[in-house]
Enzyme design. Sequence first.
Site, PDB file in Angstrom:
ATOM      1  N   GLY A  16       0.821  -1.208   0.000  1.00  0.00           N
ATOM      2  CA  GLY A  16       0.000   0.000   0.000  1.00  0.00           C
ATOM      3  C   GLY A  16       0.853   1.256   0.000  1.00  0.00           C
ATOM      4  N   CYS A  43       3.703  -8.781   2.289  1.00  0.00           N
ATOM      5  CA  CYS A  43       3.366  -9.580   1.110  1.00  0.00           C
ATOM      6  C   CYS A  43       4.612 -10.122   0.418  1.00  0.00           C
ATOM      7  CB  CYS A  43       2.539  -8.746   0.138  1.00  0.00           C
ATOM      8  SG  CYS A  43       2.251  -9.577  -1.419  1.00  0.00           S
ATOM      9  N   CYS A  48       2.609 -13.368   1.282  1.00  0.00           N
ATOM     10  CA  CYS A  48       2.054 -13.986   0.063  1.00  0.00           C
ATOM     11  C   CYS A  48       3.084 -14.593  -0.883  1.00  0.00           C
ATOM     12  CB  CYS A  48       1.280 -12.940  -0.738  1.00  0.00           C
ATOM     13  SG  CYS A  48       0.351 -11.777   0.252  1.00  0.00           S
ATOM     14  N   LYS A  51       5.310 -17.421   0.588  1.00  0.00           N
ATOM     15  CA  LYS A  51       4.346 -18.500   0.897  1.00  0.00           C
ATOM     16  C   LYS A  51       3.969 -19.256  -0.365  1.00  0.00           C
ATOM     17  CE  LYS A  51       0.366 -17.987   0.136  1.00  0.00           C
ATOM     18  NZ  LYS A  51      -0.606 -17.197   0.857  1.00  0.00           N
ATOM     19  N   TYR A 180      -6.432 -18.410   7.374  1.00  0.00           N
ATOM     20  CA  TYR A 180      -5.623 -18.515   6.160  1.00  0.00           C
ATOM     21  C   TYR A 180      -4.224 -19.095   6.446  1.00  0.00           C
ATOM     22  CZ  TYR A 180      -8.433 -15.102   3.377  1.00  0.00           C
ATOM     23  OH  TYR A 180      -9.392 -14.436   2.662  1.00  0.00           O
ATOM     24  N   ILE A 181      -3.521 -18.439   7.367  1.00  0.00           N
ATOM     25  CA  ILE A 181      -2.099 -18.774   7.526  1.00  0.00           C
ATOM     26  C   ILE A 181      -1.927 -20.174   8.094  1.00  0.00           C
ATOM     27  CG2 ILE A 181       0.052 -18.101   8.687  1.00  0.00           C
ATOM     28  CD1 ILE A 181      -0.799 -15.200   8.438  1.00  0.00           C
ATOM     29  N   GLU A 184      -2.871 -22.743   5.345  1.00  0.00           N
ATOM     30  CA  GLU A 184      -1.887 -22.780   4.249  1.00  0.00           C
ATOM     31  C   GLU A 184      -0.584 -23.418   4.710  1.00  0.00           C
ATOM     32  OE1 GLU A 184      -3.362 -19.007   1.523  1.00  0.00           O
ATOM     33  OE2 GLU A 184      -1.678 -18.688   2.862  1.00  0.00           O
ATOM     34  N   ARG A 201      -9.488 -23.827  17.555  1.00  0.00           N
ATOM     35  CA  ARG A 201     -10.436 -23.725  18.675  1.00  0.00           C
ATOM     36  C   ARG A 201     -11.897 -23.857  18.256  1.00  0.00           C
ATOM     37  NH1 ARG A 201      -9.979 -17.254  20.186  1.00  0.00           N
ATOM     38  NH2 ARG A 201     -10.719 -16.447  18.210  1.00  0.00           N
ATOM     39  N   HIS A 439     -14.314 -27.354 -23.010  1.00  0.00           N
ATOM     40  CA  HIS A 439     -14.291 -28.781 -22.736  1.00  0.00           C
ATOM     41  C   HIS A 439     -12.995 -29.421 -23.204  1.00  0.00           C
ATOM     42  CE1 HIS A 439     -16.073 -32.660 -21.959  1.00  0.00           C
ATOM     43  NE2 HIS A 439     -15.643 -33.065 -23.137  1.00  0.00           N
ATOM     44  N   GLU A 444     -15.857 -26.080 -16.557  1.00  0.00           N
ATOM     45  CA  GLU A 444     -17.076 -26.078 -17.369  1.00  0.00           C
ATOM     46  C   GLU A 444     -18.308 -26.336 -16.511  1.00  0.00           C
ATOM     47  OE1 GLU A 444     -17.503 -29.355 -20.324  1.00  0.00           O
ATOM     48  OE2 GLU A 444     -15.659 -30.125 -19.449  1.00  0.00           O
TER      49      GLU A 444
HETATM   50  P1  NDP Z   1      -7.138 -15.241  10.431  1.00  0.00           P
HETATM   51  O1  NDP Z   1      -7.909 -14.126  10.990  1.00  0.00           O
HETATM   52  O2  NDP Z   1      -7.423 -15.723   9.054  1.00  0.00           O
HETATM   53  O3  NDP Z   1      -7.248 -16.491  11.384  1.00  0.00           O
HETATM   54  C1  NDP Z   1      -6.910 -16.430  12.732  1.00  0.00           C
HETATM   55  C2  NDP Z   1      -7.206 -17.772  13.335  1.00  0.00           C
HETATM   56  O4  NDP Z   1      -6.691 -17.838  14.654  1.00  0.00           O
HETATM   57  C3  NDP Z   1      -8.697 -18.038  13.420  1.00  0.00           C
HETATM   58  O5  NDP Z   1      -8.896 -19.382  13.112  1.00  0.00           O
HETATM   59  C4  NDP Z   1      -9.014 -17.726  14.882  1.00  0.00           C
HETATM   60  O6  NDP Z   1     -10.083 -18.453  15.384  1.00  0.00           O
HETATM   61  C5  NDP Z   1      -7.733 -18.186  15.552  1.00  0.00           C
HETATM   62  N1  NDP Z   1      -7.473 -17.507  16.805  1.00  0.00           N
HETATM   63  C6  NDP Z   1      -7.529 -16.188  17.058  1.00  0.00           C
HETATM   64  N2  NDP Z   1      -7.181 -15.926  18.330  1.00  0.00           N
HETATM   65  C7  NDP Z   1      -6.887 -17.115  18.900  1.00  0.00           C
HETATM   66  C8  NDP Z   1      -6.477 -17.508  20.186  1.00  0.00           C
HETATM   67  N3  NDP Z   1      -6.277 -16.609  21.152  1.00  0.00           N
HETATM   68  N4  NDP Z   1      -6.274 -18.812  20.426  1.00  0.00           N
HETATM   69  C9  NDP Z   1      -6.472 -19.732  19.453  1.00  0.00           C
HETATM   70  N5  NDP Z   1      -6.851 -19.420  18.208  1.00  0.00           N
HETATM   71  C10 NDP Z   1      -7.073 -18.123  17.932  1.00  0.00           C
HETATM   72  O7  NDP Z   1      -5.623 -14.793  10.608  1.00  0.00           O
HETATM   73  P2  NDP Z   1      -4.275 -15.344  10.016  1.00  0.00           P
HETATM   74  O8  NDP Z   1      -3.269 -15.110  11.069  1.00  0.00           O
HETATM   75  O9  NDP Z   1      -4.424 -16.717   9.471  1.00  0.00           O
HETATM   76  O10 NDP Z   1      -4.019 -14.375   8.800  1.00  0.00           O
HETATM   77  C11 NDP Z   1      -4.068 -12.961   8.983  1.00  0.00           C
HETATM   78  C12 NDP Z   1      -4.661 -12.291   7.778  1.00  0.00           C
HETATM   79  O11 NDP Z   1      -3.735 -12.320   6.706  1.00  0.00           O
HETATM   80  C13 NDP Z   1      -5.904 -12.979   7.231  1.00  0.00           C
HETATM   81  O12 NDP Z   1      -7.075 -12.512   7.837  1.00  0.00           O
HETATM   82  C14 NDP Z   1      -5.871 -12.660   5.771  1.00  0.00           C
HETATM   83  O13 NDP Z   1      -6.632 -11.523   5.550  1.00  0.00           O
HETATM   84  C15 NDP Z   1      -4.404 -12.421   5.477  1.00  0.00           C
HETATM   85  N6  NDP Z   1      -3.865 -13.551   4.711  1.00  0.00           N
HETATM   86  C16 NDP Z   1      -4.336 -13.775   3.451  1.00  0.00           C
HETATM   87  C17 NDP Z   1      -3.847 -14.825   2.710  1.00  0.00           C
HETATM   88  C18 NDP Z   1      -4.384 -15.068   1.338  1.00  0.00           C
HETATM   89  O14 NDP Z   1      -4.968 -14.162   0.767  1.00  0.00           O
HETATM   90  N7  NDP Z   1      -4.232 -16.276   0.785  1.00  0.00           N
HETATM   91  C19 NDP Z   1      -2.836 -15.724   3.228  1.00  0.00           C
HETATM   92  C20 NDP Z   1      -2.442 -15.424   4.567  1.00  0.00           C
HETATM   93  C21 NDP Z   1      -2.949 -14.374   5.265  1.00  0.00           C
HETATM   94  P3  NDP Z   1     -11.622 -18.022  15.144  1.00  0.00           P
HETATM   95  O15 NDP Z   1     -11.928 -18.430  13.739  1.00  0.00           O
HETATM   96  O16 NDP Z   1     -12.353 -18.839  16.150  1.00  0.00           O
HETATM   97  O17 NDP Z   1     -11.691 -16.565  15.397  1.00  0.00           O
END
Ligand code: NDP
Length: 462
Positions: A16, A43, A48, A51, A180-181, A184, A201, A439, A444
Site C-alpha cells: 500500500g 506480502c 504472500c 508463501k 488462512y495462515i 496454508e 479452537r 471442454h 465447465e
Molecule cells: P485469520 O484471521 O485468518 O485467522 C486467525 C485464526 O486464529 C482463526 O482461526 C481464529 O479463530 C484463531 N485464533 C484467534 N485468536 C486465537 C487464540 N487466542 N487462540 C487460538 N486461536 C485463535 O488470521 P491469520 O493469522 O491466518 O491471517 C491474517 C490475515 O492475513 C488474514 O485474515 C488474511 O486476511 C491475510 N492472509 C491472506 C492470505 C491469502 O490471501 N491467501 C494468506 C495469509 C494471510 P476463530 O476463527 O475462532 O476466530
Amino acid sequence: MAAYDYDLFVIGGGSGGVRAARVAASLGKRVAIAEEYRYGGTCVIRGCVPKKLFVYASQFSEAFEDAEGYGWSVGETRFDWSKLMAAKDKEIERLEGIYQTNALKAGAEVITDRAVLEGPHAVRLIGADRHVTAETILIATGGRPNRHPAMPGAEHCITSEEAFHLKELPKRIAVLGGGYIAVEFANIFHGLGVDTTLVYRGKEILQGFDDDLRHELHEAMDRKGLQVHCCDTFERVDMRGDGTLAATMKSGEVLIVDQVMLAIGRNANTENLGCETAGVELDERGAVKVDEYSRTSAENIYAIGDVTHRVQLTPVAIHEAMCLIDTLYRGKPTSPDYDSIATAVFSQPELGVVGLTEQEACRRFAEIEIFKATFRPMKNTLTGREGRMIMKLVVDAATRRVLGAHVLGHDAGELAQILAIAVKAGLTKDQFDATMAVHPTAAEELVTMYQPSYRVKNGERV
Ligand code: NDP
C-alpha cells in the site's frame, strides 16, 4: 518557499505504502517514503510471495505420486530445504529491489529508517535523528503476527515470520489457528513431508468461508494424513530437555513436536509510532481508526492497509492507496469499494471464492438457489487420488443474480479471479448458462449446472 519539506510522507514500504508513494511522486508531488525493515512489506518479504513459492515446492510430493498413474517412474526423490530457502531468498531480494527502484524512478525519496510521528505534520527518522515535515502523512505500517503472549511458553513458538527463515525443516510441527495462515502452512509442511498437526479452537477450519468447502477441505486434509484437531487449543508449550516441545492442549492431550507455529491473527503495527502525539486515534485492538476516505482522526494524516484492520489483503491495500491518490491529488474523493472481494486460500486442495456464502445469502435474501457440483476431477481418474472438487454458485431466486461463487480444487484461486469479474458485474445465472463451456475442463461445471441442487427459502432448505 514550501511550508513543508514534503507534500506526502509515507511511513511503511509495503504494497500500500509503495503504491501511494510511487503514484503521488509520478503526479509531481514531493514524496518521501520510509521503511524500517525491507521494502515490499509483509506480502513480498514474509507473506504472500514466499508463501506461494513454498506452496509450489510442497505440491511436488503429490505430483510425484500422481505421475505413476500416468506411466511415469519417478524413482527416489529427496527434498533439500536449504536449497529452497536460498532460491526463495534470491527471488525475494530481486522483488525487494524492484519495489525500491519503482518508487525511486517515480521520483520519491526512498529512506530506510524507522519513522515515527512527532506531530500532525512532523515525522522523526530515528536512525538518522532527522526531523522532517509534510503536508500529508500516510501511515501504511501493516501488521505483525499475534505472538499470543498470554499463553505460557509462547516464547518457544514460531510465527509465519520465523517459518520463512527456519534453518532446518522440522520433522514434526503443530500449528495453532484455523484461518488462512494456519491452513496454508499446515498444508505446506505436510506436503514437504513434515508430520503436521493443526489445532483449531472452533468447530470447523476457515470460519467465514462456505461450509461445504470447509468440510471438504478438512476431509481432504484428514485423508492425506494431516491431523486436524478442532474444538481445541494450546494451554501451554514447554521446552523439553532434548530441545523438542511439549504442547499441552485444552483437552489434556500433549503433542511432542519440533516446532509450534502460531497463526492466530495479526496485530496492527502502531506500537510506539507516535499516534497519540499526532492526534491519531486507535481502536481497542490498536488499529488506526479511519473514515471512508482513509482519513484518521488527525485531519492531514491518512492510513491504509493492514494497519487499519479493514480487510487484510494485499490487493485491498493497493486499492486503498489508489483511492487515496484520487481523493488527495486528483480532485475525486473516492472511498474504497469492498464489495465482492475475491480471495483464495492456498491450501491443497485450494479454495477460491468471491461474493456471498450460502450462509450469508440466506440471511440477506428471502429465497436463494444453490447450484452445486461435487466431482472427482479428471486429473485424478488415472492417479487413484480420491480428492473431490466442489463448484458452487449462490443465486438470488428473485433476480437470478449470482451472489457468490465458491470453488475447491485445482487452480481455485485462478478461477476465483475470473469469477470475480462476473460476480462483480452482477451477472445472472442465465448469463452463466448462456456461456459456452470449455471442454474438457473442470471449470465447465460453472456454466453447465442448469438445475438448482436445492433452494433455501426464509432460511429453510426446500
Ligand atoms: P485469520 O484471521 O485468518 O485467522 C486467525 C485464526 O486464529 C482463526 O482461526 C481464529 O479463530 C484463531 N485464533 C484467534 N485468536 C486465537 C487464540 N487466542 N487462540 C487460538 N486461536 C485463535 O488470521 P491469520 O493469522 O491466518 O491471517 C491474517 C490475515 O492475513 C488474514 O485474515 C488474511 O486476511 C491475510 N492472509 C491472506 C492470505 C491469502 O490471501 N491467501 C494468506 C495469509 C494471510 P476463530 O476463527 O475462532 O476466530
